[in-house]
Write an enzyme that holds these catalytic residues in place. Structure first.
Site, PDB file in Angstrom:
ATOM      1  N   THR A   1      -5.316   7.069   7.564  1.00  0.00           N
ATOM      2  CA  THR A   1      -5.291   6.022   6.543  1.00  0.00           C
ATOM      3  C   THR A   1      -6.729   5.534   6.382  1.00  0.00           C
ATOM      4  O   THR A   1      -7.552   5.724   7.269  1.00  0.00           O
ATOM      5  CB  THR A   1      -4.398   4.820   6.921  1.00  0.00           C
ATOM      6  N   GLY A   2      -7.002   4.883   5.282  1.00  0.00           N
ATOM      7  CA  GLY A   2      -8.355   4.375   5.047  1.00  0.00           C
ATOM      8  C   GLY A   2      -8.985   5.082   3.862  1.00  0.00           C
ATOM      9  O   GLY A   2      -8.289   5.677   3.034  1.00  0.00           O
TER      10      GLY A   2
ATOM     11  N   THR B   1      -1.765   2.726   4.093  1.00  0.00           N
ATOM     12  CA  THR B   1      -1.012   3.972   3.961  1.00  0.00           C
ATOM     13  C   THR B   1      -0.079   4.003   5.150  1.00  0.00           C
ATOM     14  O   THR B   1      -0.371   3.378   6.164  1.00  0.00           O
ATOM     15  CB  THR B   1      -1.984   5.178   4.057  1.00  0.00           C
TER      16      THR B   1
ATOM     17  N   THR C   1       1.522   6.933   0.422  1.00  0.00           N
ATOM     18  CA  THR C   1       0.633   5.830   0.036  1.00  0.00           C
ATOM     19  C   THR C   1       0.678   5.587  -1.464  1.00  0.00           C
ATOM     20  O   THR C   1       1.035   6.483  -2.240  1.00  0.00           O
ATOM     21  CB  THR C   1      -0.824   6.183   0.426  1.00  0.00           C
TER      22      THR C   1
ATOM     23  N   SER D   1       0.799  -1.226   0.000  1.00  0.00           N
ATOM     24  CA  SER D   1       0.000   0.000   0.000  1.00  0.00           C
ATOM     25  C   SER D   1       0.834   1.279   0.000  1.00  0.00           C
ATOM     26  O   SER D   1       0.281   2.379   0.069  1.00  0.00           O
ATOM     27  CB  SER D   1      -0.932   0.018   1.214  1.00  0.00           C
TER      28      SER D   1
ATOM     29  N   ARG E   1      -6.626   9.452  -9.972  1.00  0.00           N
ATOM     30  CA  ARG E   1      -7.347   9.693  -8.706  1.00  0.00           C
ATOM     31  C   ARG E   1      -6.357  10.077  -7.612  1.00  0.00           C
ATOM     32  O   ARG E   1      -5.321   9.450  -7.444  1.00  0.00           O
ATOM     33  CB  ARG E   1      -8.105   8.423  -8.318  1.00  0.00           C
TER      34      ARG E   1
HETATM   35  N1  ASP Z   1      -6.083   6.940   2.394  1.00  0.00           N
HETATM   36  C1  ASP Z   1      -5.558   6.355   1.197  1.00  0.00           C
HETATM   37  C2  ASP Z   1      -6.259   6.931   0.010  1.00  0.00           C
HETATM   38  O1  ASP Z   1      -7.466   7.134   0.059  1.00  0.00           O
HETATM   39  C3  ASP Z   1      -5.658   4.880   1.077  1.00  0.00           C
HETATM   40  C4  ASP Z   1      -5.548   4.046   2.302  1.00  0.00           C
HETATM   41  O2  ASP Z   1      -5.117   4.505   3.350  1.00  0.00           O
HETATM   42  O3  ASP Z   1      -5.913   2.892   2.207  1.00  0.00           O
HETATM   43  O4  ASP Z   1      -5.619   7.120  -0.985  1.00  0.00           O
END
Ligand code: ASP
Length: 305
Positions: free
Chosen positions: A205-206, A154, A172, A36, A182
């Site tokens: 993260t997320g 991330t 990330t 990631s 994106r």
């Molecule tokens: N926050 C990150 C994003 O939306 C991805 C992740 O943390 O999974 O790009």
């Protein structure tokens, strides 16, 4: 754990908080097994790795970021140079790549074999209406099988030194299999990270889209400025995200179908990790050593059968 340990060692040697945080994130960007972040990150829907990263230096309140950066694994280092050596804060895509190359970064293919196989399996199994056929299960690499669900991830590192200075970094490869171009929350100051020299820092993260709409990291730091503890501030940000979530992303009990985490650090050393879904943990290194601490959160995942 290794990353926080490394940052702590550098802080003890007198490194600036942002330099220590960037060095810690560099370790994670170099790790091919982390799918990631950086080298080995999962690619976009075309099979191309695109990285997002940002840095923020608390003492000077300056920030730098890159988004949709291809072919350069140390996105956080490039973000740091955007902060330090340009009059801008965010460079994207082709321009970010050209800037990195001008600064002496080497271009390379960031797609590892493991990440390619995971992407290929995703492409082959997207649906019945295209010309790709799902491969026979016995032809699917066992390593790929654990990625049958779309994974997120991330790295966010925050550093505090004995002088009470705080800085942070987020890096990330973004949402796996995203539409090319994106950009998520990670490189957006106030969303993927925020640091204020008088208060502390926060990073996330997320699901980036859920965080971008409410600038969660900025909000968390502002709540701490108003007197909230890192834990209270983090939980309040999560509750706001739930309230702002559209119905299509909620389950039958009104809980978000996605995960989102915040990592908060106050200038006085208090810290917290909060997660929409539990269990979740985060790494800490301080005078008491290195350890994983439990995050607090809103909902508990049902135990795996
Ligand atoms: N926050 C990150 C994003 O939306 C991805 C992740 O943390 O999974 O790009």
């Amino acid at each position: 754990l290794d990353a926080t340990r490394h940052a702590y060692k550098l802080l003890l040697q007198g490194a600036d908080t942002l330099d220590a945080a960037v060095a810690a994130v560099t370790l994670v960007e170099d790790d091919p097994n982390d799918t990631s972040v950086g080298y080995g990150g999962l690619p976009n829907e075309d099979g191309v790795v695109e990285l997002d990263a940002a840095v923020m230096h608390g003492p000077t309140h300056r920030a730098g970021a890159v988004a949709a950066l291809r072919n350069i694994r140390h996105a956080a280092q490039v973000a740091r140079l955007v902060m330090e050596q340009t009059d801008h804060q965010l460079l994207v895509g082709e321009g970010a790549l050209r800037f990195a190359v001008a600064q002496g970064f080497k271009e390379e293919n960031l797609l590892t074999e493991k990440a390619r196989k995971i992407w290929l399996y995703w492409r082959q199994t997207r649906g019945p209406s295209d010309d790709w056929l799902p491969p026979p299960l016995d032809k699917v690499d066992p390593e790929v099988r654990q990625y049958f669900e779309r994974h997120t991830g991330t790295v966010h590192v925050a550093c505090l030194n004995a002088a009470g200075e705080v800085s942070c970094v987020t890096s990330t490869s973004g949402l796996a299999f995203k539409i090319a171009g994106r950009v998520g929350d990670s490189p957006i100051v106030g969303a993927g990270l925020y640091a204020d020299g008088q208060v502390g820092s926060c990073g996330s993260t997320g699901r980036g889209e859920a965080n971008l709409a409410g600038l969660g990291s900025f909000l968390a730091v502002e709540l701490m400025r108003g007197g909230a503890s890192p834990l209270e501030a983090g939980l309040e940000v999560l509750r706001r995200v739930v309230k702002q979530t559209p119905a299509r992303l909620l389950d039958e009990e009104g809980r978000p179908r996605f995960d989102l985490k915040y990592f908060l650090l106050a200038k006085d050393g208090r810290h917290a990790g909060v997660s929409m879904w539990l269990p979740a943990r985060y790494a800490v290194t301080d005078a008491n050593g290195s350890r994983l601490e439990e995050a607090a959160g809103l909902y508990h995942r049902p135990p795996k059968q």
